[in-house]
Scaffold this active site. Structure first.
Site, PDB file in Angstrom:
ATOM      1  N   TYR A 150      17.175  41.461  -6.082  1.00 36.71           N
ATOM      2  CA  TYR A 150      17.640  40.067  -5.944  1.00 36.71           C
ATOM      3  C   TYR A 150      18.181  39.538  -7.273  1.00 36.71           C
ATOM      4  O   TYR A 150      19.222  38.869  -7.308  1.00 36.71           O
ATOM      5  CB  TYR A 150      16.461  39.234  -5.449  1.00 36.71           C
ATOM      6  CG  TYR A 150      16.756  37.791  -5.135  1.00 36.71           C
ATOM      7  CD1 TYR A 150      17.365  37.419  -3.936  1.00 36.71           C
ATOM      8  CD2 TYR A 150      16.389  36.774  -6.017  1.00 36.71           C
ATOM      9  CE1 TYR A 150      17.603  36.079  -3.637  1.00 36.71           C
ATOM     10  CE2 TYR A 150      16.621  35.441  -5.726  1.00 36.71           C
ATOM     11  CZ  TYR A 150      17.227  35.101  -4.532  1.00 36.71           C
ATOM     12  OH  TYR A 150      17.464  33.783  -4.241  1.00 36.71           O
ATOM     13  N   LYS A 154      21.885  38.215  -7.958  1.00 36.90           N
ATOM     14  CA  LYS A 154      22.147  36.835  -8.372  1.00 36.90           C
ATOM     15  C   LYS A 154      22.842  36.766  -9.734  1.00 36.90           C
ATOM     16  O   LYS A 154      23.598  35.828  -9.997  1.00 36.90           O
ATOM     17  CB  LYS A 154      20.839  36.036  -8.366  1.00 36.90           C
ATOM     18  CG  LYS A 154      20.283  35.809  -6.949  1.00 36.90           C
ATOM     19  CD  LYS A 154      21.344  35.263  -6.003  1.00 36.90           C
ATOM     20  CE  LYS A 154      20.769  34.549  -4.799  1.00 36.90           C
ATOM     21  NZ  LYS A 154      21.835  34.100  -3.861  1.00 36.90           N
TER      22      LYS A 154
HETATM   23  P1  NAP Z   1      16.852  30.792   4.051  1.00 40.62           P
HETATM   24  O1  NAP Z   1      16.135  29.536   4.464  1.00 40.62           O
HETATM   25  O2  NAP Z   1      16.179  32.097   4.226  1.00 40.62           O
HETATM   26  O3  NAP Z   1      18.285  30.790   4.756  1.00 40.62           O
HETATM   27  C1  NAP Z   1      19.194  31.832   4.542  1.00 40.62           C
HETATM   28  C2  NAP Z   1      20.111  31.928   5.737  1.00 40.62           C
HETATM   29  O4  NAP Z   1      21.043  33.009   5.504  1.00 40.62           O
HETATM   30  C3  NAP Z   1      19.354  32.274   7.038  1.00 40.62           C
HETATM   31  O5  NAP Z   1      19.748  31.416   8.088  1.00 40.62           O
HETATM   32  C4  NAP Z   1      19.766  33.716   7.286  1.00 40.62           C
HETATM   33  O6  NAP Z   1      19.813  34.097   8.656  1.00 40.62           O
HETATM   34  C5  NAP Z   1      21.160  33.748   6.712  1.00 40.62           C
HETATM   35  N1  NAP Z   1      21.628  35.112   6.497  1.00 40.62           N
HETATM   36  C6  NAP Z   1      20.899  36.173   6.043  1.00 40.62           C
HETATM   37  N2  NAP Z   1      21.647  37.287   6.019  1.00 40.62           N
HETATM   38  C7  NAP Z   1      22.873  36.941   6.490  1.00 40.62           C
HETATM   39  C8  NAP Z   1      24.065  37.655   6.727  1.00 40.62           C
HETATM   40  N3  NAP Z   1      24.157  38.965   6.454  1.00 40.62           N
HETATM   41  N4  NAP Z   1      25.130  36.994   7.226  1.00 40.62           N
HETATM   42  C9  NAP Z   1      25.052  35.672   7.506  1.00 40.62           C
HETATM   43  N5  NAP Z   1      23.947  34.929   7.302  1.00 40.62           N
HETATM   44  C10 NAP Z   1      22.858  35.556   6.801  1.00 40.62           C
HETATM   45  O7  NAP Z   1      17.243  30.723   2.489  1.00 40.62           O
HETATM   46  P2  NAP Z   1      17.424  29.502   1.476  1.00 40.62           P
HETATM   47  O8  NAP Z   1      16.164  29.361   0.722  1.00 40.62           O
HETATM   48  O9  NAP Z   1      18.040  28.326   2.139  1.00 40.62           O
HETATM   49  O10 NAP Z   1      18.467  30.156   0.463  1.00 40.62           O
HETATM   50  C11 NAP Z   1      19.868  29.962   0.536  1.00 40.62           C
HETATM   51  C12 NAP Z   1      20.516  30.601  -0.674  1.00 40.62           C
HETATM   52  O11 NAP Z   1      19.976  30.039  -1.870  1.00 40.62           O
HETATM   53  C13 NAP Z   1      20.274  32.108  -0.770  1.00 40.62           C
HETATM   54  O12 NAP Z   1      21.426  32.735  -1.292  1.00 40.62           O
HETATM   55  C14 NAP Z   1      19.132  32.195  -1.757  1.00 40.62           C
HETATM   56  O13 NAP Z   1      19.098  33.442  -2.384  1.00 40.62           O
HETATM   57  C15 NAP Z   1      19.466  31.065  -2.696  1.00 40.62           C
HETATM   58  N6  NAP Z   1      18.326  30.560  -3.454  1.00 40.62           N
HETATM   59  C16 NAP Z   1      17.219  30.038  -2.833  1.00 40.62           C
HETATM   60  C17 NAP Z   1      16.158  29.587  -3.597  1.00 40.62           C
HETATM   61  C18 NAP Z   1      14.905  28.991  -2.992  1.00 40.62           C
HETATM   62  O14 NAP Z   1      13.962  28.704  -3.752  1.00 40.62           O
HETATM   63  N7  NAP Z   1      14.843  28.782  -1.690  1.00 40.62           N
HETATM   64  C19 NAP Z   1      16.211  29.669  -5.000  1.00 40.62           C
HETATM   65  C20 NAP Z   1      17.346  30.214  -5.591  1.00 40.62           C
HETATM   66  C21 NAP Z   1      18.391  30.653  -4.811  1.00 40.62           C
HETATM   67  P3  NAP Z   1      18.535  34.768   9.366  1.00 40.62           P
HETATM   68  O15 NAP Z   1      17.523  33.693   9.451  1.00 40.62           O
HETATM   69  O16 NAP Z   1      19.053  35.212  10.695  1.00 40.62           O
HETATM   70  O17 NAP Z   1      18.121  35.906   8.470  1.00 40.62           O
END
Ligand code: NAP
Length: 249
Positions: A150, A154
């Site tokens: 990851y 990133k």
């Molecule tokens: P999340 O709640 O897990 O949502 C991610 C979404 O992406 C889910 O709906 C997932 O679908 C979808 N997804 C996964 N693989 C995919 C694919 N191949 N094609 C299309 N859609 C896909 O995550 P989040 O926390 O909102 O994170 C969003 C972004 O922010 C990510 O890039 C994450 O790495 C980044 N981020 C998050 C955090 C944090 O603390 N939450 C911190 C830093 C960065 P499914 O449910 O069907 O898998």
């Protein structure tokens, strides 16, 4: 003028909040996620607020699915000129336990996904002589135990962002990255589960490390994305904005 935006991974979490925010700012929004049916709640929230949205099912790491999705969005919603590459997954493990599949899958969704989506959308941006790309990085780009895959993905998003900014700037397209800290979503809920800690306890523990004294919310990231996507941000490009409630190392 109504701009068309695509937000990937917008069924929930940060992507859903960003799609809702861009729609509130006047964009027609393609809510793209793996499963089209899972996009219904985000689409409903947008339309209930008087906005325009389209649910689109596609795997961002699949070139044919990406091409078909972007063609469909252009036909049904208008040529997309705003792209938020947000779709993401985690497959955390210490290096010695990390499988090749865990490595490949994470790199594929984040990096290949952002590459394929950006390549498909840039032709509409170049035609329009205007565009915005926002890539989701993370504080994990600076290194994080158990996240070799990851953090590499990133950090890669930051390099991709800077190159897109250089290549596309002459066409009126900006590219920027947001690197969130700890944000309360299903992704961090899964981390707590893997660690065997209750989510509330996990959030409280994480919040103690944050200078502003709280965990982040999806709307905190949506607000940063909205700025990068705005008309007035046309001279801001190739930047990485850490949105983490404090400075990062
Ligand atoms: P999340 O709640 O897990 O949502 C991610 C979404 O992406 C889910 O709906 C997932 O679908 C979808 N997804 C996964 N693989 C995919 C694919 N191949 N094609 C299309 N859609 C896909 O995550 P989040 O926390 O909102 O994170 C969003 C972004 O922010 C990510 O890039 C994450 O790495 C980044 N981020 C998050 C955090 C944090 O603390 N939450 C911190 C830093 C960065 P499914 O449910 O069907 O898998």
């Amino acid at each position: 003028m109504t701009r068309t935006a695509i937000v990937t991974g917008a069924a929930r979490g940060i992507g859903a909040a960003t799609a809702i925010r861009l729609a509130a700012d006047g964009c027609a929004v393609a809510v793209l996620d793996l499963d089209e049916a899972a996009c219904a709640d985000t689409v409903q929230a947008i339309t209930d607020a008087g906005g325009q949205a389209l649910a689109v099912g596609a795997d961002v790491s699949d070139a044919a699915a990406v091409a078909a999705a972007v063609d469909r969005i252009a036909a049904e919603l208008g040529a997309p000129t705003i792209l938020v590459n947000n779709a993401g997954i985690i497959r955390d493990n210490l290096l010695f336990k990390m499988t090749e599949d865990d490595w490949d899958l994470v790199l594929s969704v984040h990096l290949r996904g952002a590459f394929l989506m950006s390549r498909a959308v840039q032709k509409h941006q170049v035609d329009a002589s205007w565009g915005r790309i926002v890539n989701l990085s993370s504080t994990s780009a600076l290194g994080n135990r158990g996240q070799a895959n990851y953090s590499a993905a990133k950090a890669g998003m930051q390099g991709l962002t800077k190159t897109l900014a250089i290549e596309l700037g002459r066409y009126g397209v900006t590219a920027n990255a947001i690197a969130p800290g700890f944000i309360v979503t299903d992704m961090t809920r899964a981390t707590a589960e893997r660690m065997g800690v209750g989510f509330d306890e996990f959030v409280e523990h994480m919040a103690k490390e944050v200078p502003v004294g709280r965990a982040g919310a999806p709307d905190d990231i949506a607000a940063a994305a909205a700025f990068f996507c705005s008309e007035e941000a046309s001279f801001v490009s190739g930047q990485v904005l850490y949105v983490a409630g404090g400075p990062t190392a």
